[in-house]
Write an enzyme that holds these catalytic residues in place. Sequence first.
Site, PDB file in Angstrom:
ATOM      1  N   HIS A  21       0.863  -1.185   0.000  1.00 17.63           N
ATOM      2  CA  HIS A  21       0.000   0.000   0.000  1.00 17.63           C
ATOM      3  C   HIS A  21       0.896   1.229   0.000  1.00 17.63           C
ATOM      4  O   HIS A  21       1.754   1.393   0.865  1.00 17.63           O
ATOM      5  CB  HIS A  21      -0.928   0.028   1.222  1.00 17.63           C
ATOM      6  CG  HIS A  21      -1.878   1.195   1.196  1.00 17.63           C
ATOM      7  ND1 HIS A  21      -3.143   1.111   0.641  1.00 17.63           N
ATOM      8  CD2 HIS A  21      -1.738   2.478   1.625  1.00 17.63           C
ATOM      9  CE1 HIS A  21      -3.741   2.282   0.743  1.00 17.63           C
ATOM     10  NE2 HIS A  21      -2.908   3.132   1.335  1.00 17.63           N
ATOM     11  N   CYS A  22       0.683   2.098  -0.983  1.00 17.87           N
ATOM     12  CA  CYS A  22       1.519   3.288  -1.124  1.00 17.87           C
ATOM     13  C   CYS A  22       0.707   4.531  -0.766  1.00 17.87           C
ATOM     14  O   CYS A  22      -0.261   4.858  -1.467  1.00 17.87           O
ATOM     15  CB  CYS A  22       2.056   3.408  -2.554  1.00 17.87           C
ATOM     16  SG  CYS A  22       3.056   4.899  -2.813  1.00 17.87           S
TER      17      CYS A  22
END
Length: 298
Positions: free
Chosen positions: A155-156
Amino acid sequence: MKSAAHRTRDIERQAGYLKPEHCAPPPPRSGADTMWFIRDGCGIVCGVITWFLVFYAEFVVVFVLLLPAKNMAYSLFNGLIFSTLAFLALASHAKAMCTDPGAVPKGNATKEFIESLQLKPGQVVYKCPKCCSIKPDRAHHCSVCKRCIKKMDHHCPWVNNCVGENNQKYFVLFTMYIALISFHALIMAAFHFVFCFDQDWTKCSYFSPPATVILLILLCFEGLLFLIFTAVMFGTQVHSICSDETGIEQLKKEERRWAKKSKWMNMKVVFGHPLSISWLNPFVVPDHGKADVYQYIV
């Protein structure tokens, strides 16, 4: 001794763990649900900061580095290249942020769905207890998106989204274009310092010398920082694609249960079949061709 991941898998294999009677059927999708957007405060702030920094770089490059230059061809050429790359970077960012990364239907661990899989003796399925979904192979749950994501890499917060099988192309393009405009801005700033070092700074910029120096120092700091960060991220993403092993799979050291493909085939699975200029276009949805469909049954 078994790892935590293996112990979790053993629990999921136990009879009765699925408990389909505890899962309600997934809600029907409406027109308002067609656009994917994660309502996460940190991710939204990071996304806004990303766009602000790109626009800041565009402002400094155009009004400090290029417009005051005496060579019109130099200004037009570099301005066109930088602005095009900046536009592609922002387009890639928007696509990575607003594309469903491969979310598993929420609440599909129902009795009817499990029966439709027609399980044979010895076959098992995995259920996510957090989103009540039957997980395909290589899917992982994201605590921010609150969904199981197929082929989840990580997850960025900078794109306010997970990087998964459906948006990895856009994330790779985003890191590549940010690295390119950062490198381009640093080169132009270096030339500007060299050409104006022995000259009157009032003739090298439309701003006062102190303001010009501050703007250029901030641009160089931003360019160097994001060049290193995005270049490293681009390299790790390409390596992950070629090895067909996501970041979370490498971190958890999960056992490889999927068929091994060539590096070139792995690239085509992410960017599309066949090789074309569309690989660099964030507006083209990749054609996965004969890419493997991740199964619910393992």
